[in-house]
Design an enzyme around this catalytic site. Structure first.
Site, mmCIF file in Angstrom:
data_model
loop_
_atom_site.group_PDB
_atom_site.id
_atom_site.type_symbol
_atom_site.label_atom_id
_atom_site.label_comp_id
_atom_site.label_asym_id
_atom_site.label_seq_id
_atom_site.Cartn_x
_atom_site.Cartn_y
_atom_site.Cartn_z
ATOM 1 N N GLU A 1 0.809 -1.211 0.000
ATOM 2 C CA GLU A 1 0.000 0.000 0.000
ATOM 3 C C GLU A 1 0.851 1.273 0.000
ATOM 4 O OE1 GLU A 1 -2.656 -3.258 1.364
ATOM 5 O OE2 GLU A 1 -0.600 -2.652 1.831
ATOM 6 N N GLN B 1 -7.975 -2.265 -0.656
ATOM 7 C CA GLN B 1 -8.879 -3.408 -0.714
ATOM 8 C C GLN B 1 -9.904 -3.354 0.415
ATOM 9 O OE1 GLN B 1 -7.393 -7.678 -0.417
ATOM 10 N NE2 GLN B 1 -7.643 -7.393 -2.628
ATOM 11 N N PHE B 2 -9.442 -2.960 1.584
ATOM 12 C CA PHE B 2 -10.292 -2.625 2.731
ATOM 13 C C PHE B 2 -9.682 -1.387 3.375
ATOM 14 C CE2 PHE B 2 -11.000 -7.103 2.075
ATOM 15 C CZ PHE B 2 -12.354 -7.269 2.274
ATOM 16 N N HIS C 1 -11.253 -5.914 8.941
ATOM 17 C CA HIS C 1 -11.959 -5.676 7.681
ATOM 18 C C HIS C 1 -13.234 -4.867 7.882
ATOM 19 C CE1 HIS C 1 -9.423 -9.164 6.771
ATOM 20 N NE2 HIS C 1 -9.520 -8.835 5.506
ATOM 21 N N ASP D 1 -9.210 -0.729 6.288
ATOM 22 C CA ASP D 1 -8.330 -1.120 7.386
ATOM 23 C C ASP D 1 -6.874 -1.198 6.933
ATOM 24 O OD1 ASP D 1 -10.669 -2.742 9.292
ATOM 25 O OD2 ASP D 1 -10.988 -2.594 7.139
ATOM 26 N N PHE D 2 -6.657 -1.579 5.676
ATOM 27 C CA PHE D 2 -5.299 -1.792 5.178
ATOM 28 C C PHE D 2 -4.558 -0.482 4.901
ATOM 29 C CE2 PHE D 2 -6.799 -6.052 3.129
ATOM 30 C CZ PHE D 2 -7.017 -6.566 4.411
#
Length: 666
Positions: free
Chosen positions: A405, A427-428, A472, A430-431
């Protein structure tokens, strides 16, 4: 003039002309004489800090002269030779170091923490690593434009321990980007020697693990540096690919002058002083009768005169007068908002479809827009928002990324520097922590620091209600609403999502675009079929009432609607914020002044969330209109759990209904 002795460095003139050799010497001498002057000024208290590159001039000068002036260079603290070889006027450099307006950051950052599009230089930030990924992004733009240009980026041996270094090399290798990674291995990271920094024999060996050609050069040998780099960049222009060079050199001054060099063994320092790139090259040029004392003295005098005149100009410049309105204005880049109104033709879309359609129409509108993210190409993304995009727009513009990321956010910044647009899909949401540093320290601050905007949208699938657990299901907008320089968008309906996404992509500033996963396929609405935009900073009044103001966003809007439907006797203004930064304060204040009561609902946990700031704003601006304390409702002060019954308890939906009834009865 110094005493001329035999050179301790073996030079091979090859086919270089005397003119080129003299230019190499002059270009090394100039930063050396500037540095010697700066060290005097530092001791006199006329500058605040200095990071010395004495002994490393051959690297900066050799690399810069090997590149075209149209090609970007991303230097470090000890690369003054990059700036002087690119012929930046010295008075501007000196003004920069004194915090004057003629510098490059309007006094907002110091030393070499700046860039300039006029000279195709992109300065570092103190976190070191992010510029490597930014170089990837500039190189990607060069690749997409097929302009045959190379990007060069510098780091030190200490910076190679950062994750950004490894991510950037991997991305450059996978995408075969025309970027030259330059490691200045100068022996110490502040006081930490190389044997405590890495365990491999040569840092160049790391290139092998990424499938990257790598070379080791004598960083004190200006001819070797210049000729080898020139040959390599000519090769990269013809066959785009990354190359890694480790320059062996030494840092003969402190990390910065205050730290000193007491930790360096005397013998080691003496060995490297004997390898001084300028003294040795001067001896070589004298021995070959290429340089003579008169020419040498002329170089010294001309440079010293230029330095003194530039210093006088910088000293004469008035100090910056603080202007609060200017400081606030310069956080974001201005642009002309174009309100493109929709046509009357509509179709029912789910939130996920509206986002996909809005993104697709933006790709058609902006042919310089690149989408990057994990699994977004053939697979279409984990939520299938980009399904079919790669077939329509190609893999150049719809790019699967490695799981990195940080480097991808940085590459998006590089695309912006090169004049392109980027959308990055987390992607989420959270990431995003894996890319947090470049977002809050690079994207958010660049325009304020040196007027370089970050034309980047980061899509953030977020939120609970889907039993996905702590990694997530977070809704983490408060991490970014706190950061000046970012815009934060959080739609609750398909119509708003489509129009606001188009707006986010048009906006030249960095935008965090939150998309609630639980709403993706559960919320439907009639949405205009064609391209349209909605302005930021305008909340939506979903329902009108007289007694209570409900303020929320995202899934909270739908929870509030459900509560109002269950209690039709409650007369309330329901405000969907839609954008959290900028915030529509006027809409909030007007409503609260009318109703006298306010309740703020957020899905995030309570402490430190945006509801606290909104509550404070209402107390400061509407206190005399209030008939009850402002209420805040949020999720529990725990990480979000996985089990559905625990998640239901965690989320604030039920607690909101109770709080709403209490406020109505107050």
């Amino acid at each position: 003039m110094p005493t001329i002795t035999k050179s301790n460095i073996d030079y091979d003139k090859r086919n270089l002309s005397d003119k080129t050799l003299l230019k190499l010497y002059y270009n090394m001498l100039k930063p050396r004489l500037i540095e010697e002057k700066m060290l005097i000024l530092l001791r006199q208290g006329k500058i605040s800090k200095w990071f010395s590159g004495i002994g490393q001039e051959a690297i900066a000068v050799g690399v810069t002269m090997a590149l075209k002036t149209s090609e970007y260079i991303l230097p470090m603290h000890r690369n003054l030779g990059v700036f002087t070889t690119r012929e930046i006027p010295l008075h501007r450099l000196f003004s920069q170091w004194q915090g004057k307006a003629s510098g490059f950051t309007n006094g907002r950052d110091r030393s070499f923490h700046f860039g300039t599009q006029d000279y195709n230089i992109v300065g570092m930030i103190s976190h070191l690593g992010p510029q490597l990924g930014v170089a990837d992004g500039i190189a990607l733009a060069n690749l997409l434009k097929s302009n045959g240009q190379v990007t060069a980026v510098f780091t030190g041996e200490g910076g190679t321990s950062e994750g950004d270094f490894h991510e950037a090399l991997n991305v450059a290798s996978v995408w075969q980007l025309p970027v030259l990674f330059c490691i200045e291995n100068n022996g110490y990271g502040l006081s930490t020697p190389t044997n405590e920094q890495y365990h491999c024999k040569h840092l160049a060996d790391r290139g092998k693990g990424y499938g990257i050609e790598s070379f080791i050069l004598d960083g004190n040998n200006i001819i070797e540096t210049y000729t080898k780099v020139k040959k390599l960049v000519e090769s990269i222009r013809k066959r785009p690919r990354p190359i890694l060079i480790e320059f062996k050199t030494f840092r003969r001054r402190g990390h910065e002058e205050a730290s000193g060099t007491k930790y360096v063994p005397k013998e080691l320092m003496e060995d490297w002083e004997a390898k001084d790139p300028i003294e040795n090259f001067r001896s070589y040029l004298y021995a070959k009768k290429i340089l003579d004392p008169i020419t040498d003295e002329t170089y010294h005098n001309d440079i010293k005169t230029e330095i003194e005149e530039a210093l006088e100009s910088a000293y004469a410049e008035e100090a910056i007068v603080p202007d609060e309105s200017k400081e606030l204005h310069d956080v974001y880049k201005d642009f002309d908002f174009e309100h493109i109104k929709p046509n009357k033709e509509t179709k029912e879309l789910r939130l996920v479809d509206a986002i996909s359609e809005g993104l697709k129409q933006s790709m058609l509108k902006h042919d310089d827009l690149v989408i990057m993210g994990q699994d977004i190409a053939e697979y279409g993304g984990v939520f299938k928002i980009t399904e079919g995009f790669v077939q329509k727009f190609g893999k150049d513009r719809v790019r699967n990324t490695p799981i990195c990321e940080s480097a991808i956010v940085e590459a998006a910044m590089g695309l912006s520097i090169a004049g392109m647009k980027a959308v990055v899909e987390m992607q989420f949401s959270d990431f995003v922590t894996s890319g947090f540093n470049p977002i809050v320290n690079y994207l958010a601050k660049s325009f304020y620091r040196w007027q370089q905007n970050a034309d980047v949208v980061i899509r953030m699938p977020c939120g609970g209600g889907v039993a996905a657990g702590p990694f997530h299901s977070q809704t983490n907008e408060a991490w970014f609403t706190k950061t000046p320089g970012l815009k934060v968008v959080y739609p609750a309906f398909p119509h708003d999502a489509k129009g606001l996404l188009a707006m986010a992509i048009n906006d030249p500033n960095p935008v965090m675009f939150f998309e609630h996963k639980a709403l993706y396929r559960n919320i439907r609405q009639e949405v205009p079929t064609d391209y349209f935009t909605l302005p930021f900073g305008q909340a939506s009044l979903i329902r009108e009432g007289e007694d209570i103001t409900i303020i929320t966003y995202g899934a909270g809007v739908h929870w509030a609607l459900a509560s109002l439907d269950a209690h039709p006797d409650i007369s309330a203004d329901l405000i969907d914020l839609r954008t959290l930064q900028p915030l529509d304060e006027e809409a909030l204040f007007n409503s609260v002044k009318k109703t006298g009561k306010a309740i703020i609902l957020q899905e995030d946990s309570l402490f430190g969330g945006i509801s606290s700031d909104i509550s404070a704003l209402i107390m400061e601006h509407c206190f005399k209109y209030l008939d009850a304390p402002v209420k805040r409702v949020a999720s529990l002060e725990t990480p979000i759990p996985f089990a559905s019954q625990l998640e239901e308890q965690y989320l604030p939906k039920a607690r909101f209904e109770k709080a709403l009834l209490e406020l109505a009865a107050y």
